[in-house]
Motif scaffolding. Structure first.
Motif, PDB file in Angstrom:
ATOM      1  N   GLU A  26       8.711   2.439   0.101  1.00 56.57           N
ATOM      2  CA  GLU A  26       7.762   2.609   1.204  1.00 56.57           C
ATOM      3  C   GLU A  26       6.489   1.796   0.937  1.00 56.57           C
ATOM      4  OE1 GLU A  26       8.241   4.628   3.952  1.00 56.57           O
ATOM      5  OE2 GLU A  26      10.295   4.922   3.175  1.00 56.57           O
ATOM      6  N   GLN A  27       6.018   1.103   1.948  1.00 56.37           N
ATOM      7  CA  GLN A  27       4.743   0.383   1.807  1.00 56.37           C
ATOM      8  C   GLN A  27       3.610   1.330   1.443  1.00 56.37           C
ATOM      9  OE1 GLN A  27       4.060  -1.929   5.357  1.00 56.37           O
ATOM     10  NE2 GLN A  27       5.976  -3.082   5.090  1.00 56.37           N
ATOM     11  N   ALA A  28       3.707   2.547   1.983  1.00 57.06           N
ATOM     12  CA  ALA A  28       2.650   3.528   1.733  1.00 57.06           C
ATOM     13  C   ALA A  28       2.520   3.854   0.248  1.00 57.06           C
ATOM     14  CB  ALA A  28       2.920   4.807   2.540  1.00 57.06           C
ATOM     15  N   ASN A  29       3.618   3.677  -0.500  1.00 54.37           N
ATOM     16  CA  ASN A  29       3.588   4.025  -1.935  1.00 54.37           C
ATOM     17  C   ASN A  29       3.524   2.795  -2.826  1.00 54.37           C
ATOM     18  OD1 ASN A  29       4.023   6.598  -0.993  1.00 54.37           O
ATOM     19  ND2 ASN A  29       6.249   6.483  -1.299  1.00 54.37           N
ATOM     20  N   ILE A  30       3.133   1.648  -2.261  1.00 52.68           N
ATOM     21  CA  ILE A  30       3.309   0.397  -3.010  1.00 52.68           C
ATOM     22  C   ILE A  30       2.616   0.414  -4.375  1.00 52.68           C
ATOM     23  CG2 ILE A  30       1.383  -0.851  -1.891  1.00 52.68           C
ATOM     24  CD1 ILE A  30       3.388  -3.326  -1.974  1.00 52.68           C
ATOM     25  N   VAL A  31       1.397   0.946  -4.450  1.00 55.99           N
ATOM     26  CA  VAL A  31       0.684   0.916  -5.726  1.00 55.99           C
ATOM     27  C   VAL A  31       1.444   1.697  -6.788  1.00 55.99           C
ATOM     28  CG1 VAL A  31      -1.395   1.693  -6.947  1.00 55.99           C
ATOM     29  CG2 VAL A  31      -1.602   0.463  -4.774  1.00 55.99           C
ATOM     30  N   GLU A  32       1.826   2.926  -6.459  1.00 60.64           N
ATOM     31  CA  GLU A  32       2.499   3.704  -7.504  1.00 60.64           C
ATOM     32  C   GLU A  32       3.883   3.161  -7.813  1.00 60.64           C
ATOM     33  OE1 GLU A  32       3.936   7.843  -5.865  1.00 60.64           O
ATOM     34  OE2 GLU A  32       2.106   7.253  -4.784  1.00 60.64           O
TER      35      GLU A  32
END
Lengths: 481, 481
Positions: free
Chosen positions: B377-383
């Motif tokens: 998911e793009q929303a979780n990209i950092v983690e």
């Protein structure tokens, strides 16, 4: 107590002998020691950490402006120096030579780098082929060596640490933009980090870097009225590109020489910040490069000691967490001795905490710059210390600027300049016709050299201070380190 | 495209010729260039940045353990080397000498430092007076020079960058505690930052540092089975204290010699991490020291380009804010070309984003280590990127450990060792009686040297592999760089 310290009893007052004040201060504060190699000093931890903090601040600025670091060899083959005529004339007298290594005589002597334009020019010629490879924006943090006749710790040493930026560009416009950009980085850094006001301008032809088309500098005034060239940025034109054959295929498929720049500052900045800010009690360090920003000194009788120390440690932890460089001095010496010690070392903020402060939930902050004592709530200690650090920076900058303004005048003749130097010391703004002869005469008769042609002189002069002919430029003259 | 790159078409497979693979890889990935000075290389930005990241990690560990940095002169007077007998014998053959400087012949030749025990010993003698001045815990980041006959980029160069810690202590116990502490810092750093498993142990007398009482090392296995000594820590006893007269007044008011240590790692760590982790597609960089941790490659047809780029830039900003070293490659080359390019450069994570991913709110992450593709998911990209970086580190460490275990055996005789080296390459554990003669014979007959006497050998051997006498130690033998 170290052996070095034994020999330094008191700091000589600045008015009595500025040079002795300087040496006393940097020795007693343990910033450096003389080494057994002529003209080389040791940067002791408190001196080296100032350099580390300077590096951190500058490196961030270099990276923000698109530069990357690299590392080039210490040794430069003798033949490289022959390739750029002015460069070899400028540096040859100062070079140390490696002539033997690994038990054999070398076929070609190797110089220890005094600066790296030649080596880097050689490498750029290999790396650069097309306009797509440009610009090349590289900086190097390194040691360099110049065999100086007269040395002075930090300000002029045989070996010193510095950074040298070396960039290559498609055309003059882009290279000149870079040259001015880095000059501005230096100005902003000197003022906002070191609290040193600087005069920004262009060097006269006789004072420019050996091999440059144009050299620009920032110049600072020390508390004895003398100048320190604190940073330089050079537009090198195609001089080194031609000497090292750095060519690229341009957008029209034609071979062109790149235009290069170089720019540098060195550990002499440490000498400058000491001579700009220091006073008769010793160092006054700019908060942003002070290894220790605040020192905590618990006070009061033995019976309350444990209680005071406990609270001191708690506040220490809070300050440390906030990123303030702080320590607690809980040694046996008297508070008075410690106050003197940290004043001499230039620590910006002293924090005193005694039993009564404990009861009242306060601490006392003392500014190294103004001497002001301020009782503040323990609950606000982080913001209060930050505030005093910022105020100190501002005060130091303003004090240095005021000093410079008071020691700067404009003159119309050599006589006027001479009497200004005798009475007051400092810089003079004067008209200059542009001839080497007149510039030389100023030096011979006053010991002062042209510092630079400032971009924003306070006044513009119309006649040369030596020959009276129409002035081509208004120049800052001053004696210098 | 640079001229250097033109000459490197393909990377030679490791199995075909490991040395050529190494040179192809570091040249094509632009980590270094050969310089015009024999045995010296240029660390290009991608190579130097690995060193900067290594420095940052190590420097934090040095400071946490109470050390401060300082800087000592590059030049060492010839007479200094004469003061410690073993030291001069060890280093004399490798010294370059400055014999002329500033246009004159020097009265005493100056060596370029190969290491700084002598200069620092001289300074410590001036600084240290009483037990109150101890311990002195100083580190130096510097260039050093050793005139090597055979050189190899990063692993053995004439000039190289390193750090050298130099400490002085009241007694043997405290100095030995320091020696082991810094060895442990190196082990932890090698494993947790570089993902390199290391064998920790003590050097045999013939392999110890010139002037040391005891030398300890961490040893790593390259993918060709050869060893790299990745870091050393020395207990120097009072050898340098006696040579340079570093004495202090102890708690009973008696003059005592200090006990000193030194410890160092160098840019050879860059060579080690390349040879431990690299594969036939090129570099595989440990995430914690990768100049670029993730590269974003927008894909898809021209008509969706603008939309894809916009979202890529947003995600880029998010990753950057989170402190991940990331860039977007939106150049004209095909995605396939870019995939190869960044694999060759060893970038740990590739992030692909195409028009369909845009619709689905996802991106594709590809691991350089495992090749795994992961739609997240793009929303979780950092983690998700952080997770893959951590997994990569772990995978790399495990893979290197597995390789080392597969290339390590224990042997009972020289014959057995010889056939192991022929068939499999790698390290052997063997019993050793403790005599120089037997150690020399191993070297003559196998080309392998003792790497160290490991603290935790997998097996303990009872007889010397050469003479069959009872084993004094179980030793790791291997061919080395």
């Amino acid at each position: 107590m170290s052996k070095d310290k034994q020999f330094v009893k008191e700091i000589t007052p600045q008015q009595e002998d500025f040079s002795r004040w300087y040496i006393d201060t940097i020795t007693k504060a343990e910033l450096m020691s003389y080494s057994p190699v002529r003209g080389c000093v040791v940067l002791r931890p408190d001196g080296y950490e100032i350099w580390e903090l300077i590096q951190r601040e500058l490196d961030a600025r270099f990276k923000e402006t698109g530069h990357r670091n690299a590392y080039f060899p210490l040794f430069i083959p003798e033949s490289f120096f022959q390739k750029e005529k002015e460069h070899v004339e400028g540096f040859n007298p100062e070079l140390p030579w490696v002539t033997e290594a690994g038990g054999e005589k070398l076929e070609e002597r190797l110089a220890i780098r005094p600066t790296s334009e030649t080596m880097i020019g050689h490498m750029y010629a290999n790396w650069i082929q097309s306009y797509r490879d440009l610009p090349v924006l590289i900086n190097q943090w390194a040691n360099v060596v110049r065999w100086e006749k007269r040395t002075l710790p930090f300000l002029r040493t045989t070996e010193f640490l510095w950074q040298e930026g070396h960039t290559a560009h498609e055309d003059e416009a882009d290279a000149r933009r870079e040259t001015m950009q880095m000059l501005e980085v230096y100005r902003e850094f000197a003022e906002n980090v070191l609290a040193i006001p600087v005069i920004v301008g262009q060097k006269t032809p006789s004072e420019k870097f050996a091999g440059a088309v144009d050299t620009y500098s920032i110049e600072a005034m020390m508390r004895d009225g003398k100048a320190v060239q604190a940073g330089t940025s050079h537009y090198l034109g195609t001089n080194f590109a031609q000497a090292f054959n750095i060519q690229y295929l341009d957008r029209e498929n034609k071979q062109q020489y790149v235009h290069t720049t170089s720019w540098g500052v060195s550990t002499r900045l440490i000498g400058a910040l000491i001579m700009v800010h220091g006073d008769d009690r010793g160092l006054v360090l700019p908060p942003k490069v002070a290894p220790l920003q605040a020192v905590m000194i618990p006070i009061g009788p033995p019976k309350t000691r444990e209680q005071v120390l406990k609270r001191t440690d708690e506040l220490f932890a809070e300050l440390k967490r906030a990123g303030i460089r702080v320590k607690v001095d809980d040694r046996d010496q008297s508070p008075g001795w410690k106050f003197n010690e940290y004043e001499m070392r230039g620590v910006p903020v002293r924090i005193e905490l005694g039993p009564r402060d404990l009861d009242n939930g306060v601490v006392v902050l003392v500014s190294r710059v103004s001497g002001e004592k301020r009782t503040v709530e323990q609950a606000n200690i982080v913001e209060e210390v930050r505030k005093m650090l910022e105020e100190n920076h501002k005060l130091m900058y303003e004090r240095a600027l005021k000093f410079r303004d008071e020691h700067m005048t404009d003159v119309d003749s050599l006589d006027e300049f001479r009497s200004f130097l005798e009475e007051k010391r400092g810089f003079a703004l004067a008209g200059w016709c542009g001839s080497d002869a007149c510039e030389r005469q100023v030096k011979e008769e006053t010991g002062a050299t042209s510092r630079n042609i400032p971009f924003e002189p306070k006044v513009r002069k119309s006649a040369c201070l030596v020959c009276g002919a129409p002035a081509a430029h208004t120049v800052v003259f001053g004696r210098s380190y």
